[in-house]
Design an enzyme around this catalytic site. Sequence first.
Site, short mmCIF file in Angstrom:
data_model
loop_
_atom_site.label_atom_id
_atom_site.label_comp_id
_atom_site.label_asym_id
_atom_site.label_seq_id
_atom_site.Cartn_x
_atom_site.Cartn_y
_atom_site.Cartn_z
N HIS A 253 60.07 125.98 103.08
CA HIS A 253 61.26 125.24 103.53
C HIS A 253 61.20 124.95 105.03
O HIS A 253 62.20 125.03 105.74
CB HIS A 253 62.54 126.04 103.21
CG HIS A 253 62.88 126.05 101.75
ND1 HIS A 253 63.46 124.98 101.12
CD2 HIS A 253 62.72 127.00 100.80
CE1 HIS A 253 63.64 125.27 99.82
NE2 HIS A 253 63.19 126.49 99.60
N ASP A 316 62.50 132.28 100.39
CA ASP A 316 62.60 131.83 99.01
C ASP A 316 61.64 130.68 98.74
O ASP A 316 61.20 129.99 99.65
CB ASP A 316 64.04 131.39 98.70
CG ASP A 316 64.49 130.27 99.64
OD1 ASP A 316 64.11 130.32 100.83
OD2 ASP A 316 65.18 129.35 99.19
N GLU A 317 61.31 130.50 97.47
CA GLU A 317 60.63 129.30 96.97
C GLU A 317 59.42 128.90 97.82
O GLU A 317 59.34 127.78 98.31
CB GLU A 317 61.64 128.14 96.91
CG GLU A 317 62.79 128.42 95.97
CD GLU A 317 63.83 127.30 95.94
OE1 GLU A 317 64.35 127.04 94.87
OE2 GLU A 317 64.12 126.71 97.01
N VAL A 318 58.48 129.82 97.96
CA VAL A 318 57.27 129.51 98.73
C VAL A 318 56.29 128.76 97.81
O VAL A 318 55.83 129.31 96.82
CB VAL A 318 56.63 130.80 99.27
CG1 VAL A 318 55.34 130.48 100.02
CG2 VAL A 318 57.61 131.54 100.17
N GLU A 368 62.82 136.93 96.77
CA GLU A 368 61.35 136.79 96.73
C GLU A 368 60.66 137.68 97.77
O GLU A 368 59.47 137.96 97.66
CB GLU A 368 60.93 135.34 96.99
CG GLU A 368 61.21 134.39 95.85
CD GLU A 368 62.51 133.63 96.01
OE1 GLU A 368 63.48 134.23 96.53
OE2 GLU A 368 62.56 132.46 95.62
#
Length: 683
Positions: A253, A316-318, A368
Amino acid sequence: MTTFRPVLILALAGAQLSRGGEARLMPLMPAPWKAAAADGRLAITSGFSVAASGYTDARLESAMRRLVARVSRQTGIPISFSKATAANATLVIECGQRGPEYPTLGEDETYQLDVSAQGSTIKAVTVTGALRGMETFAQLIGPGADGFEAPAIHVDDKPRFPWRGLMLDVSRHWMPLEVVERNLDAMAAVKLNVFHWHLADDQGFRVESKRYPRLQELGSDGHFYTQDEVRRVIAYARGRGIRVVPEFDIPGHTTSWFVGYPELASAPGPYHIERSWGIFQPTMDPTREQIYTFLDGFFGEMTALFPDPYFHIGGDEVDDTQWKTSPSIQAFAREHNLPATEDLHGYFNQRVQALLKKYGKTMIGWDETLRPGLAPDTVIQSWRGQASLASAAKSGYRGILSFGYYLDHLRPASFHYAVDPLDGAGRELNGEQAARILGGEACMWSEYVSVETVDSRIWPRMAAMAERFWSPRETTDVRSMYARLEMVGRLLEWAGAQVRANQGRMLARMASGRPVEPLRFLADASESAIIDVRRSAHKYTSDIPLNRLVDVVQPESESIRRLDQAAANAASGSATPAELAELRAAFTSWAENNIRLEPVAGNALIEELKPLSKNLSTAGAIGMRALGYLKGGAEPPDGWIAQQSTTLGAMASPSAEVTLAAVRPVKALLDALAHRASSGLSR
Ligand code: ACM
């Protein structure tokens, strides 16, 4: 002397306090731990005044001035702030001590409030406790037979969880200072105490860095907070007993960072500010020392700017595409025995955590980040489920729950209200582990909200979650919650939030000088569909305006909720004449609304509403006939009920990303008719 009636615990009794034989629902949200109604009422007049009789300081004095201004706005009574004494003030605040200089996790927030015909008192250990009591006092004020008043009551109150937050994403849609400040006012009104500021994401880097100025110069489209503005927000929040926790989401992000500093990324640039929504590939390179030198400098600057001891690093969300395709990153991973993406991410987090520790900060990350090797004081914020939170608590980590509290999903308040931070796997925790669950945070991600609409997506639903975080766990009566939510939602407007303030303006813009009324009927009968509908309807970007009916309508329609209740009562034969009249009036106006909307048509904002508008009129016509059959003499013709049910069923799918909530009460009447027919009952 005040005599207390038998104690009614608001939390259990749904805030239904009986006063002088007349039942009145008090707009208290979050419900206090204990409240007992007493006889009498305190008149609120232009002479209303507040005085401190114990410890006082600038923070308390400002809060007292704000309370007077708020009461004046809320009642419409001109009230000027006057220096009162404890002997003659309408509200006396007895505060024991200052408490922490900056709002602090776990600080004493308890207070007692007593209101009688003669006056009122708030007793609190700390200034923060006094602030919480003042908000309860403000909620009590409403119009009575002789003018504005607060009912006599004794309240004894404290929070259930020490961490009660709202996260606001200011990256995907820029939220200027005034949006932040008015939402801090509303947060304070419902006793929230953590403002989690999501300050950087792919779509924008929103804080001035003096050390790395290309972050905001190239990564923000000019929309960022100066450091002075950040300090202003922190002071504003502090004055209201709210901590400010910054989040700089790394290593994913991070596109907006790389526009000015492409050398931080795992693949060569150039990079551009992302305009669309989703998970993107640009990710920091965890293998280069240069990254940690940069982050050291960045954290040094930001940890000095933000006084809160907690610092959020996202995590988050890597997306590991860049990591997987980089020969040097893969070589590093082999050399350091970090075979999986999670291992590399874990390595990065440990390096980041060491830097933050150097600056005296405690790290928070999305779930995460929960990997072996994190420092024991790490706080895990779970957005993916209660299980990961329970697992963190079992491993000794503290946690906060956000799963189930996503405001952007546009679910009903009842959905969020039913989620408890200690539900699910949380039920298996022992006392010590459960104590590590610090509370909850609602999340307002900003893909589908703008300056104009964001308040209406946070409020009033956020207040129901504030109750979940503050009030006793047993406070679960949904009808009481909705009844109070409607009242508190209106009070929030006086507290500063633009819950409904922009609705009329936006409808007027759509109508463009033509009659707004038919649009308003359509809006009131509709609900914005859940986020999945919106995501699949269009490829949205930050350049697409949020100025359509879907952006105007509430996630939950209050008018339809009232009609749902009236229809349920009509179905069971217990509707009042007023409820029947309300149903008839609604159905009639819906039936005629499509024709009334015709003169407004002709622009794209209205054209897309044609099917929805036609459906509303059809629903109104069916509703009128169904009510007639239910309350009148005749039975419907053979097959009529089934036919109309099919017609209504077809209207259930969203149109223009809007759900026609009006279908619900009509369906309830049809179901009642079907039930009557099948049980052989006729009237
Ligand atoms: C998140 O919703 N990605 C934290």
